[in-house]
Scaffold this active site. Structure first.
Site, short mmCIF file in Angstrom:
data_model
loop_
_atom_site.label_atom_id
_atom_site.label_comp_id
_atom_site.label_asym_id
_atom_site.label_seq_id
_atom_site.Cartn_x
_atom_site.Cartn_y
_atom_site.Cartn_z
N GLU A 17 -5.34 -14.66 35.90
CA GLU A 17 -4.98 -14.13 37.05
C GLU A 17 -6.26 -13.77 37.88
O GLU A 17 -6.46 -13.94 39.08
CB GLU A 17 -3.71 -13.14 37.29
CG GLU A 17 -2.60 -14.03 36.65
CD GLU A 17 -2.45 -14.03 35.23
OE1 GLU A 17 -3.18 -13.68 34.39
OE2 GLU A 17 -1.38 -14.77 35.02
N HIS A 58 8.25 -7.14 32.94
CA HIS A 58 8.52 -8.09 33.58
C HIS A 58 9.60 -8.22 34.74
O HIS A 58 10.11 -9.08 35.38
CB HIS A 58 8.78 -9.60 32.80
CG HIS A 58 7.71 -10.09 31.87
ND1 HIS A 58 8.12 -10.91 30.81
CD2 HIS A 58 6.45 -9.73 31.67
CE1 HIS A 58 7.08 -11.21 30.19
NE2 HIS A 58 5.95 -10.45 30.57
#
Lengths: 431, 467
Positions: free
Chosen positions: B200, B269
């Site tokens: 990322e 998450h």
């Protein structure tokens, strides 16, 4: 603002980009004939203190011990006793039996998620067996073999997967995100490659304290693209940290093939060259090669000779997880075309070649392990499965956020328990 | 006793699926491990296995049925010694016989609780929302899921502007981990729909560079949890490019992906980063609730010359809403929307919280409480004028936020109300947020930790002193 449709004034050729594309897609016939498989005894074993620049070829070769007829050969042969080999086989078979059972449990709706490591058992089982029990393992999410090889109770793994009353992570973690520090197994992290710098930090702490324990860490070839991977290697080389880096190159990161991590250009072991550390590329489906490479790297780390990067060249035989359907992006029979076979079959064949094992014993062991897993599963399911009942008392939700529970969480907790009591009465307990 | 076979959740985030194929028929005997059916989720096609032994009694959901909610009874298994066909009739004499003949589209499990919740959440949005002044009156509507709306927005902008491209993990060949980029690779090719290495930090930085170089990247984070390692590029590069270059350079980029809690994916998450990004000067932060806003604001985000953080919600991806059937449906950034008009109390929310607020408002209406519901839609710049105007009318403010309470959008709005609407407040502002703990995985704890409609209702009553 800049104009992108501006064309160069000269007649130079326009620049272009390369988009990696796997060679085979569903419907194609996979052929791995061009993968170079060096002879078993072609790869020399340098001394554990060899300087990295004198052993660069090993990053591009392949450490092998077992040939495809089941014979152990060459300088890397760890010469394990038949008893030790049988133990290794048993652990790998147990991992597979466990995986098969828990995958099916997910398909039966008993848990929400599972990840198998089929075909990659050697990369964690054989690797762990070459370490000391006190060494700290920093797993990625497909290293259940570490726990099995350290005799971690199966039922604890299942309880965690079911998030049931016996789950000692108290229902806080995703299935398979085990945490067993007392077994030298660091908590699994859901975020890729975060374990890499942490393993180096742990190893440096061990050295700083004058301890003798080393750290070892796993990631996939896909997550070797993460910045964490590169930061970790930088620190490890700068401080000569006692750490082993494992890259399990199983060819696939969900649907992205290894080319998206740079695998079309060079090997993953060759990442070591740029950092000036030792690198080994290993047949990850050869349990004895994995054992030998790890043992070499562990000796190296323990004698302050430096870190090692090991690429385990293997293949992910099944989907990424229970949420994945690999038939959408690769040929269904790609796994069977993989030239390095199956690690369990290969170790079995070796033991049989030695006259230390036979088909009857193998079948008996397979049945025994399936039975063990089944029996343990029944015990675990008595403690509950996902979604059936309230396995964790409400107050556990507020515990362990901090060392001491702050006042506002105490208030929240008390309020929740009061609501619970008002609703269900004072004697109500989660089932 | 007949065993009910329920639609299984075959992935942590699955809420519904297609019953693609039955591999057994009524009267077949099955044992544990037999494959009963093939089920398609948003991610893949999977096989559903039997746990119990017995005979298939009735198949209650026909193959080919779409949108079968998790938990819906799809068939029954009669145990040993039972008459397979009679047992469901015995347990459910009224409903069971009529079910098999129900047309597939109506077969969404009327008797399951999850089905009901789902319907309640959607209903107010579809039927009772106040019209959006940004959409011309009389505009025809089409039903789209949020997922489709986002994809359509990207596709339309890519057709209109060759500089727009999409980049991220699994966005091309796999069509996105949550299938938001479905079909884009086919239409636009590998030059503009780009699968990336797993970093990322890397592709957020690349995107910022490409934006500074004159392209218009749409960067997908598989989830915003993974954007944590890219946040340096978002905040220290993208957000400050214009300012630090003395106004010479721009970074017109969209960072998008699901944000907030999904279902049973655990603490790492399940986090709402909206307040983090909304605190940064130089960033536009958008977090829509329904499909019309998702489409209109995504198009606006791609056209913006400023960097945009576009926060979607995984649980909303599969929900359907009316979307204006316009060739170019673009909405203004920075405008909240009154979803429901009311006079007693103002409930402000964004993203998935809007559904809870609407549901609460419905329920409160039954008790004579007339709630106004505002969807902020954009979190930076924040449309405080709309909130303050509503507060002036209702004199009561409740903020609903699926996220932690401390330093939240809710706390910001409370401050705005105090600074600029103090004289309009008849009671303190109340925030309804998640518990202040990392989100647990276990279903019961997860439920207890997240905001829900009863908590919104209780807060409104407390604010109005109508306990």
């Amino acid at each position: 603002m800049p104009e992108t449709d501006r064309r160069p004034a000269s007649n130079l050729q326009p620049l272009s980009l390369h988009i990696p594309e796997p060679r085979y897609r569903p419907g194609d016939t996979p052929d791995f004939g061009d993968i170079v498989v060096p002879a078993v005894d072609a790869t020399p074993r340098p001394g554990e203190a060899t300087k990295p620049d004198a052993m660069r070829d090993l990053c591009y070769g392949l450490v092998r011990v077992l040939d495809f007829d089941g014979q152990a050969k060459g300088q890397w042969d760890p010469k394990l006793s038949p008893e030790r080999l049988r133990t290794m086989l048993r652990y790998m078979m147990l991992v597979r039996a466990f995986d098969d059972r828990m995958f099916r449990a997910q398909r039966q709706g008993k848990t929400s998620f599972y990840m198998k490591c089929t075909g990659e058992e050697a990369t964690s089982v054989a690797s762990t067996m070459a370490l000391d029990r006190g060494d700290m393992c920093f797993p990625s999410y497909r290293q259940q073999g570490i726990l099995i090889a350290r005799d971690y109770p199966l039922i604890q793994m299942m309880n965690q997967i079911y998030s049931n009353r016996g789950d000692h992570l108290l229902g806080r973690q995703l299935p398979i995100m085990y945490s067993a520090p007392e077994h030298g197994f660091f908590s699994v992290s859901g975020n890729l490659a975060t374990q890499y710098p942490q393993a180096v930090g742990w190893a440096m702490a061990s050295a700083s304290k004058g301890d003798s324990r080393i750290a070892t860490v796993w990631c996939g070839e896909g997550s070797s693209a993460e910045g964490d991977f590169h930061s970790a290697l930088t620190f490890a080389t700068v401080y000569n940290a006692p750490v082993i880096f494992n890259v399990v190159n199983n060819q696939w990161a969900i649907s992205s093939f290894s080319g998206f991590a740079g695998g079309e250009r060079t090997t993953f072991a060759a990442r070591a060259v740029g950092y000036g550390i030792a690198g080994l590329r290993v047949d990850g489906n050869d349990p004895l090669a994995v054992y030998a490479a790890t043992q070499w790297a562990a000796d190296r780390a323990r004698t302050n000779s430096g870190p090692t990067l090991i690429e385990h060249f293997t293949y992910r035989s099944e989907g990424h997880s229970t949420s994945d359907d690999p038939s959408a992006y690769r040929p269904a029979d790609e796994a069977s075309a993989w030239p390095f076979g199956d690690p369990i079959v290969r170790l079995r064949q070796h033991l049989e070649t030695l006259g230390e094992w036979d088909g009857e014993r193998h079948e008996a062991q397979r049945a025994e392990l399936e039975d063990l897993v089944k029996t343990t599963q029944k015990q675990s399911e008595k403690l509950g499965i996902l979604g059936h009942g309230m396995h964790q008392p409400f107050e556990t939700m507020f515990q362990d956020v901090f060392e001491d529970m702050p006042w506002h969480l105490k208030e929240q907790c008390a309020q929740m328990l009061a609501e619970q009591e008002a609703k269900f009465g004072p004697d109500w307990k989660p089932e | 006793m007949a065993i009910e076979l329920k639609m299984p959740a075959l992935s942590p985030t699955m809420e519904e699926g297609t019953l693609a194929k039955w591999l057994v028929k009524e009267g077949d005997s099955v044992k544990s491990g037999d494959i009963l059916a093939e089920i398609e989720t948003d991610k893949a096609t999977m096989e559903f296995e039997a746990i119990d032994e017995g005979t298939i009694g009735q198949i209650l959901v026909a193959e080919g049925t779409d949108n079968v909610k998790v938990g819906t009874v799809i068939a029954t298994i009669a145990g040993e010694g039972e008459e397979a066909s009679s047992s469901p009739v015995r347990t459910e004499p009224v409903e069971a016989p009529s079910l098999p003949s129900t047309p597939p589209e109506e077969k969404t499990g009327p008797s399951t609780s999850s089905g009901q919740t789902e319907e309640r959440v959607e209903k107010p949005a579809a039927t009772e929302r106040a019209s959006d002044p940004a959409i011309p009156a009389g505009t025809a509507m089409v039903k789209l899921t949020v997922r489709e709306a986002l994809r359509d927005a990207m596709a339309e902008e890519m057709r209109a502007d060759d500089r727009v491209f999409v980049m991220g993990e699994e966005v091309a060949e796999y069509q996105g981990a949550y299938k938001v980029t479905q079909g884009l690779l086919d239409e636009f090719g590998a030059r503009r729909v780009i699968d990336t290495p797993i970093t990322e930090y890397g592709f957020a930085g690349l995107g910022a560079g490409a934006a500074m170089g004159g392209l218009k990247p749409v960067i997908e984070f598989m989830t915003f949890n993974f954007a944590m390692q890219a946040i340096d590029h978002i905040i220290n590069s993208a957000a400050k490019t214009n300012y630090m270059s003395g106004g010479q350079m721009r970074c017109p980029i969209v960072f998008r992906g699901p944000n907030g809690a999904a279902s049973r994916v655990g603490a790492q998450h399940s986090q709402n980063f909206a307040p983090w990004y909304a605190s940064v000067p130089g960033l536009i932060v958008i977090s829509p609730y329904d499909a019309a806003d998702a489409k209109g604001l995504m198009k606006a985000a791609i056209r913006s010359e400023d960097p945009v953080v576009f926060l979607e919600n995984e649980l909303l991806y599969g929900r359907s809403f009316d979307v204006p059937d316009l060739p170019d449906h673009v909405l203004p950034i920075g405008k909240a929307r009154i979803m429901r008009e009311g006079s007693d109390v103002t409930i402000v929310s964004y993203s998935i919280g809007v559904g809870l607020a609407l549901e609460a408002a419905d329920s409160l209406a039954g008790e004579g409480i007339d709630a106004e519901v505002i969807d902020l839609r954009t979190l930076r710049p924040l449309d405080t004028a709309t909130v303050l105007a509503s507060l002036k009318k209702t004199n009561h403010l409740v903020v609903v936020e699926e996220g932690w309470p401390i330093c939240s959008i809710a706390s910001e709005l409370a401050m705005v109300a105090m600074e600029q609407g103090f004289d309009d407040l008849d009671a303190p502002v109340v925030r309804v947020c998640n518990e202040d703990v990392p989100l647990p995985y276990a279903a019961n704890l997860e439920k207890a930790a997240l905001v829900d409609t009863p908590r919104v209702i209780a807060a409104v009553k407390a604010v109005l002193n109508r306990g």
